[in-house]
Design a protein around this motif. Structure first.
Motif, PDB file in Angstrom:
ATOM      1  N   CYS A  49       0.060  -1.105  -0.132  1.00 26.15           N
ATOM      2  CA  CYS A  49      -0.187   0.020  -0.042  1.00 26.15           C
ATOM      3  C   CYS A  49       0.727   1.350  -0.068  1.00 26.15           C
ATOM      4  O   CYS A  49       0.649   2.346  -0.991  1.00 26.15           O
ATOM      5  N   LEU A  50       1.685   1.019   0.813  1.00 28.60           N
ATOM      6  CA  LEU A  50       3.037   2.867   0.625  1.00 28.60           C
ATOM      7  C   LEU A  50       3.577   2.991   0.072  1.00 28.60           C
ATOM      8  O   LEU A  50       3.762   3.785  -0.949  1.00 28.60           O
ATOM      9  N   SER A  51       3.708   1.382  -1.339  1.00 29.39           N
ATOM     10  CA  SER A  51       4.606   1.233  -1.644  1.00 29.39           C
ATOM     11  C   SER A  51       3.825   2.324  -3.086  1.00 29.39           C
ATOM     12  O   SER A  51       4.265   2.978  -4.063  1.00 29.39           O
ATOM     13  N   ARG A  52       2.492   2.114  -3.500  1.00 25.21           N
ATOM     14  CA  ARG A  52       2.195   2.826  -4.356  1.00 25.21           C
ATOM     15  C   ARG A  52       1.210   3.467  -4.444  1.00 25.21           C
ATOM     16  O   ARG A  52       0.137   4.382  -4.717  1.00 25.21           O
ATOM     17  N   TRP A  53       1.199   3.927  -3.114  1.00 23.93           N
ATOM     18  CA  TRP A  53       0.184   5.608  -2.397  1.00 23.93           C
ATOM     19  C   TRP A  53       0.426   6.471  -2.752  1.00 23.93           C
ATOM     20  O   TRP A  53       1.514   7.219  -3.369  1.00 23.93           O
ATOM     21  N   ALA A  54      -0.775   8.096  -3.696  1.00 18.20           N
ATOM     22  CA  ALA A  54      -0.090   9.054  -3.981  1.00 18.20           C
ATOM     23  C   ALA A  54       0.726   9.633  -2.895  1.00 18.20           C
ATOM     24  O   ALA A  54       0.936  10.112  -3.638  1.00 18.20           O
ATOM     25  N   ARG A  55       0.586   9.672  -1.695  1.00 15.04           N
ATOM     26  CA  ARG A  55       1.222  10.337  -0.692  1.00 15.04           C
ATOM     27  C   ARG A  55       2.872   9.413  -0.745  1.00 15.04           C
ATOM     28  O   ARG A  55       3.234  10.188   1.164  1.00 15.04           O
TER      29      ARG A  55
END
Length: 106
Positions: A49-55
């Motif tokens: 999730c963190l790897s592809r998160w816009a933020r």
């Protein structure tokens, strides 16, 4: 680092972390009082999730700055590896990276 349990909810996707340790990143307690990133304080999320998160990049810059402020220059840092996955980089590697960068400036 946070104590991680499979039932902790990922602050990005709002789903259970589950049993796959390779897809979990945990974060230490830094007393973060931030509207956007406070949910990560003393918690964990899915690495995917963190790897592809816009933020992602904003979060990494914020978190790394807080780690240095709270723990010191030897603090581990989050980074994005060559395949786009976020991972922790230990302080020795951070020191080596900084030294190489500064050597190029001379």
């Amino acid at each position: 680092m946070a104590l991680v349990h499979p039932d902790i909810i990922c602050p990005i996707c709002d789903k259970r972390l589950g049993e796959d340790d390779s897809d979990i990143l945990s974060f230490t307690f830094l007393a973060v009082d931030d509207r956007d990133f406070g949910a990560f304080d003393d918690s964990a999320c899915h690495r995917s999730c963190l790897s592809r998160w816009a933020r992602r990049d904003d979060f990494i810059a914020f978190w790394n700055a807080r780690m240095i402020y709270s723990i010191g220059a030897d603090a581990a840092q989050l980074r994005v590896n060559t395949d786009g996955r976020v991972e922790w980089q230990d302080s020795d590697t951070v020191k080596q990276t900084i030294a190489m960068f500064l050597a190029k400036k001379k």
